[in-house]
Design a protein around this motif. Structure first.
Motif, PDB file in Angstrom:
ATOM      1  N   GLY A 181       0.822  -1.202   0.000  1.00  0.00           N
ATOM      2  CA  GLY A 181       0.000   0.000   0.000  1.00  0.00           C
ATOM      3  C   GLY A 181       0.853   1.247   0.000  1.00  0.00           C
ATOM      4  O   GLY A 181       1.982   1.250   0.497  1.00  0.00           O
ATOM      5  N   ALA A 235       0.626   5.678   0.482  1.00  0.00           N
ATOM      6  CA  ALA A 235      -0.147   6.850   0.888  1.00  0.00           C
ATOM      7  C   ALA A 235       0.671   8.106   0.606  1.00  0.00           C
ATOM      8  O   ALA A 235       1.908   8.075   0.643  1.00  0.00           O
ATOM      9  N   GLU A 247      -2.361   5.120   6.983  1.00  0.00           N
ATOM     10  CA  GLU A 247      -3.092   4.978   5.722  1.00  0.00           C
ATOM     11  C   GLU A 247      -2.416   3.969   4.800  1.00  0.00           C
ATOM     12  O   GLU A 247      -3.075   3.147   4.148  1.00  0.00           O
ATOM     13  N   ALA A 248      -1.078   4.016   4.733  1.00  0.00           N
ATOM     14  CA  ALA A 248      -0.343   3.072   3.885  1.00  0.00           C
ATOM     15  C   ALA A 248      -0.512   1.644   4.386  1.00  0.00           C
ATOM     16  O   ALA A 248      -0.662   0.710   3.585  1.00  0.00           O
ATOM     17  N   ARG A 300      -3.094   0.414   6.145  1.00  0.00           N
ATOM     18  CA  ARG A 300      -4.455  -0.032   5.848  1.00  0.00           C
ATOM     19  C   ARG A 300      -4.581  -0.423   4.379  1.00  0.00           C
ATOM     20  O   ARG A 300      -5.223  -1.432   4.035  1.00  0.00           O
ATOM     21  N   SER A 301      -3.971   0.355   3.509  1.00  0.00           N
ATOM     22  CA  SER A 301      -4.007   0.053   2.087  1.00  0.00           C
ATOM     23  C   SER A 301      -3.315  -1.271   1.781  1.00  0.00           C
ATOM     24  O   SER A 301      -3.789  -2.065   0.952  1.00  0.00           O
ATOM     25  N   ASN A 313      -5.598  -4.146   2.952  1.00  0.00           N
ATOM     26  CA  ASN A 313      -6.712  -4.319   2.014  1.00  0.00           C
ATOM     27  C   ASN A 313      -6.254  -4.993   0.728  1.00  0.00           C
ATOM     28  O   ASN A 313      -6.975  -5.824   0.155  1.00  0.00           O
ATOM     29  N   ASP A 314      -5.054  -4.645   0.269  1.00  0.00           N
ATOM     30  CA  ASP A 314      -4.512  -5.263  -0.937  1.00  0.00           C
ATOM     31  C   ASP A 314      -4.301  -6.759  -0.724  1.00  0.00           C
ATOM     32  O   ASP A 314      -4.652  -7.582  -1.587  1.00  0.00           O
TER      33      ASP A 314
END
Length: 242
Positions: free
Chosen positions: A44, A46, A165-166, A168-169, A172-173
């Motif tokens: 991820g 951000a 944020e990174a 979480r991304s 999710n990925d």
């Protein structure tokens, strides 16, 4: 005596019976097959806007007299620092680094070891906590005797939000990949066994070299800080249904 022996024997037998159920579940668990594991990597990124800048101002002076070379450099550095301070830059954010004093030598043949002057190099590092002032700081330095803007770095003072944020991304990925693979296998994700992560650092955005020379030629230096990015990686072992 016989009654005592009977009581002791019964006590040992009862203790042994009570102990047996404690080992039964462990034995049953060992016999159960392990559920399949799906290992997936996620990535991820951000972005954030920089709110700080660091400007490296170069001051070089030369004179045939050592004292004059040193005094000229000190005077120019002082004028630059006063001009920058007038923009609202705090004294603690103006620092001198990489100061050097060295002789220069004649280049004509037969006189190579003869000193013909002295060069003083001085670098003033300015931390700009309001990026909108970055161009004004550069202009003030150049207009008061700076020879070079050797580097310009943009950074962010608070990286916690962009780091979260990174991450979480990245999670999710990984989950999206796992869902696709599990569905293709005819299985479902029922849990998570292990998770590990590797998060990088929010790197500064640097301008140097030819760009600094181009900026120095402008009457009013335009500065566009752009954005900064941070990447995070996760490794997740998902538990699949049987």
């Amino acid at each position: 005596m016989m009654n005592s022996l009977k009581h002791i024997t019964c006590a040992f037998a009862l203790a042994a019976l009570l102990a047996l159920p404690q080992f039964a579940p462990a034995a049953e668990a060992a016999d159960q097959p392990q559920r399949p594991i799906l290992s997936v990597d996620g990535r991820g990124t951000a972005n954030t806007e920089p709110d700080m800048a660091t400007v490296a101002v170069g001051i070089t002076t030369y004179a045939t007299d050592a004292g004059k070379a040193q005094n000229d450099n000190a005077w120019v550095a002082g004028e630059i620092q006063k001009a920058i301070a007038q923009l609202g830059i705090a004294d603690k954010d103006i620092q001198t680094r990489n100061y050097s004093f060295r002789p220069t030598y004649r280049q004509d043949k037969g006189h190579e070891n003869e000193i013909n002057g002295y060069t003083v190099d001085n670098t003033v590092i300015v931390t700009v906590r309001d990026v909108k002032l970055t161009g004004k700081v550069i202009d003030a330095a150049l207009s008061h005797g700076a020879n070079e803007i050797s580097s310009l770095d943009f950074s962010a003072s608070n990286t916690q939000g962009v780091r979260k944020e990174a991450l979480r991304s990245a999670v999710n990925d990984a989950r999206d990949k796992a869902n696709v693979i599990a569905s293709a296998l005819g299985k479902k994700i029922v849990g998570v066994q292990n998770v590990s992560e590797s998060t990088g650092y929010l790197e500064t955005r640097r301008f140097a070299g030819n760009m600094m020379l181009a900026m120095a030629k402008d009457v009013e230096t335009p500065v566009a800080p752009g954005s900064l990015s941070l990447s995070a990686n996760v490794h997740i072992d998902f538990i699949l249904s049987d």
